[in-house]
Design a protein around this motif. Structure first.
Motif, short mmCIF file in Angstrom:
data_model
loop_
_atom_site.label_atom_id
_atom_site.label_comp_id
_atom_site.label_asym_id
_atom_site.label_seq_id
_atom_site.Cartn_x
_atom_site.Cartn_y
_atom_site.Cartn_z
N GLY A 1 0.79 -1.22 0.00
CA GLY A 1 0.00 0.00 0.00
C GLY A 1 0.82 1.27 0.00
O GLY A 1 0.27 2.37 0.05
N GLN A 2 2.15 1.15 -0.07
CA GLN A 2 3.00 2.34 -0.10
C GLN A 2 3.71 2.44 -1.45
O GLN A 2 3.88 1.44 -2.16
CB GLN A 2 4.01 2.30 1.05
CG GLN A 2 3.33 2.35 2.41
CD GLN A 2 4.34 2.46 3.54
OE1 GLN A 2 5.44 1.93 3.47
NE2 GLN A 2 3.96 3.15 4.60
N PHE A 3 4.12 3.66 -1.79
CA PHE A 3 4.64 3.92 -3.13
C PHE A 3 5.90 4.78 -3.07
O PHE A 3 6.05 5.63 -2.21
CB PHE A 3 3.60 4.68 -3.96
CG PHE A 3 2.36 3.89 -4.27
CD1 PHE A 3 2.19 3.28 -5.50
CD2 PHE A 3 1.36 3.75 -3.31
CE1 PHE A 3 1.05 2.55 -5.78
CE2 PHE A 3 0.21 3.02 -3.59
CZ PHE A 3 0.06 2.42 -4.83
N TYR A 4 6.77 4.51 -4.01
CA TYR A 4 7.83 5.47 -4.36
C TYR A 4 7.28 6.36 -5.47
O TYR A 4 6.25 6.06 -6.09
CB TYR A 4 9.08 4.76 -4.89
CG TYR A 4 9.69 3.75 -3.96
CD1 TYR A 4 10.53 4.13 -2.92
CD2 TYR A 4 9.45 2.38 -4.14
CE1 TYR A 4 11.11 3.19 -2.08
CE2 TYR A 4 10.01 1.43 -3.31
CZ TYR A 4 10.84 1.84 -2.28
OH TYR A 4 11.40 0.92 -1.45
N ALA A 5 7.98 7.44 -5.74
CA ALA A 5 7.72 8.22 -6.96
C ALA A 5 9.04 8.31 -7.73
O ALA A 5 10.12 8.43 -7.12
CB ALA A 5 7.22 9.62 -6.61
N LEU A 6 8.96 8.19 -9.05
CA LEU A 6 10.15 8.43 -9.85
C LEU A 6 10.51 9.91 -9.75
O LEU A 6 9.65 10.79 -9.82
CB LEU A 6 9.91 8.05 -11.31
CG LEU A 6 9.71 6.56 -11.59
CD1 LEU A 6 9.49 6.33 -13.09
CD2 LEU A 6 10.89 5.75 -11.11
N SER A 7 11.78 10.17 -9.57
CA SER A 7 12.23 11.53 -9.29
C SER A 7 11.96 12.47 -10.46
O SER A 7 12.38 12.22 -11.59
CB SER A 7 13.73 11.52 -8.98
OG SER A 7 14.20 12.81 -8.75
N GLN A 8 11.22 13.57 -10.17
CA GLN A 8 11.02 14.61 -11.19
C GLN A 8 12.29 15.43 -11.39
O GLN A 8 12.51 16.01 -12.44
CB GLN A 8 9.90 15.55 -10.76
CG GLN A 8 8.53 14.93 -10.73
CD GLN A 8 7.45 15.99 -10.52
OE1 GLN A 8 7.52 17.09 -11.05
NE2 GLN A 8 6.44 15.64 -9.74
N SER A 9 13.10 15.47 -10.36
CA SER A 9 14.32 16.27 -10.36
C SER A 9 15.10 15.90 -9.10
O SER A 9 14.49 15.55 -8.09
CB SER A 9 13.98 17.76 -10.35
OG SER A 9 15.10 18.53 -9.94
N PRO A 10 16.43 15.98 -9.13
CA PRO A 10 17.20 15.73 -7.90
C PRO A 10 17.21 16.90 -6.93
O PRO A 10 18.08 16.99 -6.07
CB PRO A 10 18.63 15.46 -8.43
CG PRO A 10 18.51 15.30 -9.90
CD PRO A 10 17.30 16.10 -10.30
N GLN A 11 16.25 17.81 -7.03
CA GLN A 11 16.28 19.08 -6.31
C GLN A 11 16.60 18.92 -4.82
O GLN A 11 17.54 19.53 -4.31
CB GLN A 11 14.94 19.80 -6.46
CG GLN A 11 14.87 21.14 -5.75
CD GLN A 11 15.89 22.13 -6.28
OE1 GLN A 11 16.01 22.30 -7.49
NE2 GLN A 11 16.64 22.76 -5.40
N GLN A 12 15.82 18.11 -4.12
CA GLN A 12 16.02 18.02 -2.68
C GLN A 12 17.33 17.31 -2.35
O GLN A 12 18.03 17.68 -1.40
CB GLN A 12 14.83 17.32 -2.03
CG GLN A 12 13.53 18.12 -2.17
CD GLN A 12 12.35 17.45 -1.51
OE1 GLN A 12 12.46 16.94 -0.38
NE2 GLN A 12 11.21 17.44 -2.18
N PHE A 13 17.68 16.30 -3.14
CA PHE A 13 18.93 15.58 -2.88
C PHE A 13 20.14 16.48 -3.08
O PHE A 13 21.11 16.42 -2.32
CB PHE A 13 19.04 14.35 -3.80
CG PHE A 13 18.17 13.20 -3.39
CD1 PHE A 13 18.40 12.52 -2.21
CD2 PHE A 13 17.10 12.81 -4.17
CE1 PHE A 13 17.60 11.46 -1.82
CE2 PHE A 13 16.29 11.76 -3.79
CZ PHE A 13 16.53 11.09 -2.61
N LYS A 14 20.10 17.33 -4.12
CA LYS A 14 21.29 18.15 -4.35
C LYS A 14 21.44 19.21 -3.27
O LYS A 14 22.55 19.60 -2.91
CB LYS A 14 21.28 18.75 -5.75
CG LYS A 14 20.20 19.75 -6.07
CD LYS A 14 20.33 20.16 -7.53
CE LYS A 14 19.31 21.19 -7.95
NZ LYS A 14 19.48 21.58 -9.36
#
Length: 591
Positions: free
Chosen positions: A187-200
């Motif tokens: 019942g839980q999901f990942y999301a494919l990254s729209q951008s590395p914004q938060q990681f960078k």
């Protein structure tokens, strides 16, 4: 049989040498007792001669068959020299041939001219054949050289290339995300990254200081010529930098790429244009400055006009804007109708215009104008015989957007008539700066971040966050080239209290949602986050412009269609019930 040379390598310096080549049969020509084959590999073409001893084997060959040959390098007869080929002075007299694979007849010609006439769906269905065309091979080579140039540049500037996860958490703001169900966590999901914004930004907190990545990103958006559901961006973040530092850094990158790929020296620094000026003059925040036809605000001219449509718009706080479609008075009724449909799709009630032909103004609205208004229009729009003026009366931003689009359409009509040239190799770069930090979302009834919620306000405007968020400028910048946005970024918020204020007080995101989506970032910022900023460049868009095409599908090896399908592999497809069960999912078909 090992290949000793590629098919663009041999010259008269190799006369008499025994060589081995391998590749695809580009063409077969039977000259009676001798058969000539143009053998092609990735690098070019070499002519191969098959005499009577190998004639039977050569006669079986069809275009696009794969063969290997061994033979002796000879001079071509003077009358047969091909000055258009690097190998045009020689040929190889084959003594041995190995047929690796006989090809069926391709469904379309694998020349540039032949392939360009084929429906794109056909080309994408047989993409492995389409990529054999010279133009497509060149596009892939340009993409490789551009990407290598970017990597070399940032390596020389002391950056680390760091990979960030493709599987991220869902943070539903901006574009729609692709969700990936977890088998382990039902019942839980990942999301494919729209951008590395938060990681960078986290990498800046981690002390990396200079990060870049050639990053794959995913957005579930409607597709168009310059947009794909999966795309590649040049992603960069730097600590201890300001906007001026960003501008210099990326002008240097683009200067190197254009020199390495096109041997062209870009002049720097690039011009800069404030967002409001871009909208006022061009009607769009990514203006094509290769041609004029700038918008003119005529609100002062018509504020007391007898033409009530204009006068009432201005009285209600709107604007009247116009531009001169220089030389386009010969526009047809059908073309006017198409332009009007575009204007209506953007919220206009119609498209007012004035044609000037043989000294006469032709328009249904002219009768409402005073002589003084006509004189001012003539002067401010520089109206002459053969011109047409287009008008928009609406709230300022909508009036700008309507005429911004009509301006681009008018330019294409002028190009079609041979009255305007938009050269693909005219590189009009500029920075668009001073964007509003926030916009008001009428539908949602609240403010939304114009760029993203991590953008830092311009320091002298920060005091207005409480009283007038729309008046606050963001430290946000876009790089624009010939009407296409190549990249955008900002100086980020690095103070946890400011970031929390933006989330909770301005964007009105509930505290539990802030914690769920961004709690880890706010905690990270409390442990010595440096000032930092960055940018993301669309690699696909940049390569498309380098290749002289407006469609990024031409520079992506295996793109999706505008209907988000891969025609070659026939995806997306349905999956089995077991696969769905393993992922704890049931599907519901739309009504």
């Amino acid at each position: 049989m090992k290949r000793t040379h590629h098919c663009a390598q041999l010259s008269k310096a190799d006369l008499g040498a025994t060589v081995s080549l391998a590749g695809w049969v580009d063409s077969v020509r039977d000259h009676g007792g001798i058969i000539f084959v143009d053998l092609r590999d990735r690098e070019g073409i070499t002519q191969v001669k098959f005499d009577s001893a190998l004639r039977e084997q050569a006669a079986r060959l069809k275009d696009e068959s794969v063969i290997g040959i061994t033979g002796k390098v000879e001079s071509r007869p003077e009358a047969m020299v091909n000055k258009n080929l690097p190998t045009g002075e020689i040929e190889v007299d084959a003594t041995e041939v190995v047929v690796h694979n006989l090809s069926e007849t391709p469904p379309f010609p694998l020349t540039d001219a032949g392939g360009d006439k084929v429906n794109e769906d056909m080309r994408l269905t047989y993409r492995y054949l389409d990529l054999r065309r010279p133009k497509m091979r060149k596009n892939l080579a340009v993409r490789h050289r551009a990407t290598k140039s970017v990597r070399d540049y940032f390596d020389g500037q002391g950056f680390y290339e760091v990979e960030t996860p493709a599987l991220f958490k869902s943070t539903p703001e901006g574009a729609r995300e692709y969700l990936v169900p977890s088998r382990i966590h039902a019942g839980q999901f990942y999301a494919l990254s729209q951008s590395p914004q938060q990681f960078k930004q986290i990498l800046m907190v981690a002390g990396v200081e200079k990060y870049f990545q050639i990053a794959r990103c995913f957005r579930d958006e409607d597709l168009r010529a310059d947009r794909q559901m999966e795309f590649t961006q040049i992603d960069v973040e730097v600590s201890f930098i300001d906007r001026e530092g960003i501008y210099a850094l990326f002008e240097g990158m683009l200067k190197k790429v254009w020199k390495d790929v096109l041997d062209h020296d870009l002049p720097t620094p690039f011009p800069r244009l404030a967002f409001k000026d871009a909208m006022n003059r061009y009607g769009v925040d990514k203006p094509d400055t290769r041609f004029a036809m700038e918008l003119v605000d005529l609100s002062d001219t018509f504020k007391n006009s007898g033409f009530k449509v204009f006068q009432s718009t201005i009285a209600n706080g709107g604007a009247v804007k116009a531009f001169n479609g220089k030389g386009l008075a010969d526009v047809t009724q059908g073309e006017i109708g198409a332009l009007e449909d575009i204007a209506k799709s953007l919220g206009a009630k119609g498209l007012a215009f004035i044609k000037v032909e043989k000294g006469e103004w032709k328009s249904p609205i002219v009768k409402f104008f005073s002589d003084a208004e006509k004189a001012e229009l003539t002067q401010r729009l520089n109206l002459e015989d053969g011109d047409i003026a287009f008008f928009a009366a609406a709230p300022w931003e909508r009036a700008c957007a309507i005429l911004g689009r009509i301006r681009l359409e008018a330019a294409q009509l002028l190009v079609k008539r041979g009255k305007l040239t938009l050269r693909a190799d005219q590189w009009n770069f500029l920075w668009v700066v001073d964007f509003p930090l926030m916009s008001y979302d009428e539908e949602r009834g609240g403010y939304a971040a114009t760029h993203h919620p991590f953008t830092s306000p311009v320091p002298e405007d920060a005091a207005l966050l409480d009283s007038d968020p729309k008046a606050v400028r963001g430290q946000h910048y876009d790089v624009v080239l010939n009407g296409m946005e190549l990249g955008g970024g900002s100086i980020r918020i690095h103070q946890p209290d400011v970031q929390e204020k933006i989330f909770k007080d301005v964007l009105k995101i509930p505290a539990d949602v802030v914690e769920s989506r961004f709690g880890y970032m706010l905690r990270a910022f409390k442990f010595g986050a440096p000032p930092h900023g960055g940018i993301a460049f669309g690699l696909d868009r940049m390569v498309a412009l380098l290749c002289g095409t407006t469609s990024i599908r031409d520079v992506i090896a295996f793109p999706k269609t505008q209907r988000a399908q891969d025609l070659m592999t026939q995806s997306p497809t349905s999956v089995t019930e077991k696969q769905l069960k393993d992922l704890h999912i049931q599907t519901v078909m739309p009504e």
